[in-house]
Design a protein around this motif. Sequence first.
Motif: not given
Length: 116
Positions: A115-116, A11, A86-87, A13, A90, A113
Amino acid sequence: QVQLVESGGGLVQPGGSLRLSCAASGRISFINRMGWYRQAPGKEREMVAVIAIGGSISYGDSVRGRFTISRTVEKNMLYLQMNNLNPEDTAVYYCNVVIVPSGVYWGQGTQVTVSS
Protein backbone atom coordinates in the motif's frame (compact mmCIF):
# COMPACT_ATOMS: atom_id res chain seq x y z
CA GLN A 1 5.92 -32.67 15.66
CA VAL A 2 7.10 -30.22 13.04
CA GLN A 3 7.19 -26.47 13.51
CA LEU A 4 7.25 -23.88 10.74
CA VAL A 5 8.04 -20.26 11.54
CA GLU A 6 7.67 -17.58 8.89
CA SER A 7 9.27 -14.15 9.01
CA GLY A 8 9.86 -11.18 6.76
CA GLY A 9 6.36 -9.87 6.19
CA GLY A 10 5.39 -6.26 6.56
CA LEU A 11 4.18 -3.10 4.86
CA VAL A 12 5.73 -2.13 1.54
CA GLN A 13 4.89 0.39 -1.16
CA PRO A 14 3.81 -0.71 -4.63
CA GLY A 15 6.84 -1.64 -6.69
CA GLY A 16 8.81 -2.58 -3.61
CA SER A 17 10.33 -5.87 -2.50
CA LEU A 18 10.19 -8.21 0.46
CA ARG A 19 11.88 -11.47 1.32
CA LEU A 20 10.02 -14.08 3.33
CA SER A 21 11.75 -16.84 5.25
CA CYS A 22 10.45 -20.08 6.71
CA ALA A 23 12.36 -22.18 9.24
CA ALA A 24 11.34 -25.81 9.64
CA SER A 25 12.25 -27.68 12.81
CA GLY A 26 11.27 -30.73 14.82
CA ARG A 27 10.85 -34.34 13.73
CA ILE A 28 11.70 -33.94 10.08
CA SER A 29 12.32 -37.24 8.35
CA PHE A 30 12.09 -36.53 4.64
CA ILE A 31 10.85 -33.29 3.07
CA ASN A 32 9.12 -34.08 -0.19
CA ARG A 33 8.00 -30.57 -1.04
CA MET A 34 8.07 -27.04 0.35
CA GLY A 35 6.04 -24.09 -0.76
CA TRP A 36 4.37 -20.76 -0.16
CA TYR A 37 0.64 -20.12 -0.23
CA ARG A 38 -1.33 -16.97 0.43
CA GLN A 39 -4.82 -15.97 1.42
CA ALA A 40 -6.32 -12.55 0.90
CA PRO A 41 -9.43 -11.38 2.77
CA GLY A 42 -12.54 -12.96 1.31
CA LYS A 43 -10.56 -15.21 -1.03
CA GLU A 44 -9.48 -18.83 -1.00
CA ARG A 45 -5.94 -19.83 -0.21
CA GLU A 46 -3.86 -20.04 -3.38
CA MET A 47 -0.51 -21.49 -4.32
CA VAL A 48 2.23 -18.92 -4.77
CA ALA A 49 5.25 -21.13 -5.39
CA VAL A 50 6.36 -24.67 -4.59
CA ILE A 51 9.67 -26.46 -4.87
CA ALA A 52 9.94 -30.24 -4.90
CA ILE A 53 12.73 -32.33 -3.43
CA GLY A 54 14.26 -32.78 -6.87
CA GLY A 55 14.35 -29.03 -7.38
CA SER A 56 11.45 -28.59 -9.77
CA ILE A 57 9.58 -25.32 -9.21
CA SER A 58 6.07 -24.14 -9.94
CA TYR A 59 4.70 -20.60 -9.65
CA GLY A 60 1.20 -19.23 -9.56
CA ASP A 61 0.28 -17.32 -12.70
CA SER A 62 -0.07 -14.00 -10.89
CA VAL A 63 3.46 -14.05 -9.43
CA ARG A 64 5.50 -15.70 -12.18
CA GLY A 65 8.39 -13.47 -13.18
CA ARG A 66 8.17 -11.38 -10.02
CA PHE A 67 8.63 -13.90 -7.19
CA THR A 68 11.46 -16.39 -6.69
CA ILE A 69 11.34 -19.39 -4.37
CA SER A 70 14.52 -20.93 -3.01
CA ARG A 71 15.64 -23.20 -0.20
CA THR A 72 18.61 -24.25 1.88
CA VAL A 73 18.19 -27.99 2.19
CA GLU A 74 20.73 -28.62 4.95
CA LYS A 75 19.15 -25.95 7.16
CA ASN A 76 15.52 -26.77 6.30
CA MET A 77 14.98 -23.16 5.28
CA LEU A 78 12.62 -21.85 2.62
CA TYR A 79 12.62 -18.37 1.10
CA LEU A 80 10.41 -16.25 -1.13
CA GLN A 81 11.88 -13.20 -2.81
CA MET A 82 9.04 -10.93 -3.87
CA ASN A 83 9.77 -8.09 -6.30
CA ASN A 84 7.60 -5.49 -7.98
CA LEU A 85 4.87 -5.98 -5.43
CA ASN A 86 1.40 -4.61 -6.10
CA PRO A 87 -1.69 -4.18 -3.90
CA GLU A 88 -3.14 -7.45 -5.22
CA ASP A 89 -0.27 -9.25 -3.47
CA THR A 90 -1.63 -8.19 -0.09
CA ALA A 91 -2.39 -11.35 1.87
CA VAL A 92 -1.29 -13.61 4.69
CA TYR A 93 1.52 -15.78 3.37
CA TYR A 94 1.87 -19.33 4.68
CA CYS A 95 4.77 -21.72 4.56
CA ASN A 96 3.84 -25.32 3.69
CA VAL A 97 5.90 -28.48 4.00
CA VAL A 98 5.06 -32.01 2.93
CA ILE A 99 7.01 -34.55 4.94
CA VAL A 100 7.09 -38.26 4.25
CA PRO A 101 5.61 -40.14 5.96
CA SER A 102 4.26 -37.82 8.65
CA GLY A 103 2.10 -35.40 6.66
CA VAL A 104 1.44 -31.81 5.65
CA TYR A 105 2.36 -28.88 7.88
CA TRP A 106 1.54 -25.17 7.83
CA GLY A 107 3.14 -22.16 9.45
CA GLN A 108 1.18 -19.55 11.35
CA GLY A 109 1.38 -17.08 8.48
CA THR A 110 2.96 -13.69 7.97
CA GLN A 111 1.09 -10.61 6.79
CA VAL A 112 2.23 -8.83 3.64
CA THR A 113 0.57 -5.50 2.92
CA VAL A 114 1.28 -3.54 -0.25
CA SER A 115 0.00 0.00 0.00
CA SER A 116 1.06 3.55 -0.63
